[in-house]
Design an enzyme around this catalytic site. Structure first.
Site, PDB file in Angstrom:
ATOM      1  N   ARG A   1      22.560  51.501  45.805  1.00 47.69           N
ATOM      2  CA  ARG A   1      22.179  51.534  47.043  1.00 47.69           C
ATOM      3  C   ARG A   1      22.641  49.812  47.246  1.00 47.69           C
ATOM      4  O   ARG A   1      22.031  49.131  46.575  1.00 47.69           O
ATOM      5  CB  ARG A   1      20.606  51.634  47.245  1.00 47.69           C
ATOM      6  CG  ARG A   1      20.570  53.299  47.488  1.00 47.69           C
ATOM      7  CD  ARG A   1      19.167  53.600  47.412  1.00 47.69           C
ATOM      8  NE  ARG A   1      18.480  53.353  46.363  1.00 47.69           N
ATOM      9  CZ  ARG A   1      17.012  53.630  46.312  1.00 47.69           C
ATOM     10  NH1 ARG A   1      16.192  54.253  47.189  1.00 47.69           N
ATOM     11  NH2 ARG A   1      16.445  53.352  45.304  1.00 47.69           N
TER      12      ARG A   1
ATOM     13  N   ASP B   1      21.695  53.545  40.288  1.00 47.91           N
ATOM     14  CA  ASP B   1      21.044  53.153  41.509  1.00 47.91           C
ATOM     15  C   ASP B   1      22.173  52.268  42.058  1.00 47.91           C
ATOM     16  O   ASP B   1      22.612  50.957  41.877  1.00 47.91           O
ATOM     17  CB  ASP B   1      19.971  52.310  41.726  1.00 47.91           C
ATOM     18  CG  ASP B   1      19.171  52.245  42.972  1.00 47.91           C
ATOM     19  OD1 ASP B   1      20.024  52.218  43.967  1.00 47.91           O
ATOM     20  OD2 ASP B   1      18.213  51.997  43.234  1.00 47.91           O
TER      21      ASP B   1
END
Ligand SMILES: [Zn+2]
Length: 222
Positions: free
Chosen positions: A146, A144
């Site tokens: 983000r 991840d």
């Protein structure tokens, strides 16, 4: 050092964070929104927040918010690999039903931040039996990647002080808090699973800590 290029190619070397560039009315099948466009000077992304109603009605407190990570396959093509399209739909409906709120559509978040082509490569690996976490790792990519700094900047610009966050992802909540936005409540956004996405959703629950209690009721799906 790279030079920031602003809107329409104008140089804006000193700018950082997000800059509000445009505010346009956007009637949709869900209801009326204002599409508020931002340029993220830190990452170069063009971002948009869909605003419904008057966010100042309660002093910007307790605003119903969705931070939606861009997913071309789910949002535009109706992919059943993930539940993104249904979540976006549910979030837009919820904001209109509430009378006010914001859906921030976060570009640059494809495949939890690895990009569209890498996401498709990860999906190809998942078709061969890897789960969504293993697939990213097999490609040498983060699980991840983000960043929610732009999202927090957009909410601040819109006068949002605290939110009720529509998300099943505790990391999204933590990220927003780290960026200085108060999260008063996490509102579940539970989409009924289907045969195509049940494995993906279970991986999200078991390996990415998503809160998906409704999956218990569908033990019969593959
Ligand atoms: Zn998706």
């Amino acid at each position: 050092m790279t030079e920031n290029i602003g809107v329409l190619g104008k140089k804006s070397p000193q700018r950082t964070g997000v800059e509000r560039v445009v505010n346009a009315p956007l009637p949709t099948v869900y209801g009326k929104f204002q599409a508020v466009g931002y340029l993220d000077h830190d990452r170069g992304d063009e971002q948009v927040a869909l605003v419904h109603g008057d966010l100042d009605a309660n002093g910007g407190e307790n605003v119903l918010v969705r931070l939606h990570s861009e997913c071309l396959t789910g949002d535009a093509f109706g992919s059943q690999h993930c539940e993104c399209g249904d979540q976006l739909d549910a979030a837009l409906r919820a904001v209109v039903a509430e009378g006010s709120g914001v859906v921030v559509y976060l570009r640059g978040h494809e495949g939890r931040g690895i990009g569209l082509l890498a996401k498709l490569r990860a999906m190809a690996l998942q078709a061969e039996g890897l789960d969504t976490v293993e697939a990213n790792l097999a490609l040498g990519l983060p699980v991840d990647a983000r960043d929610y700094g732009a999202a927090a900047g957009i909410l601040r610009d819109l006068g949002v002080r605290s939110v009720r966050l529509m998300s099943n992802n505790p990391r999204k909540r933590e990220a927003l808090v780290q960026h200085g936005i108060e999260v008063n409540e996490q509102v579940p956004l539970l989409i009924p699973p289907c045969e195509s996405n049940i494995t993906y959703l279970r991986t999200k629950r078991e390996r990415l800590d998503h809160h998906l209690p409704h999956l218990d009721a569908v033990a019969h799906l593959s």
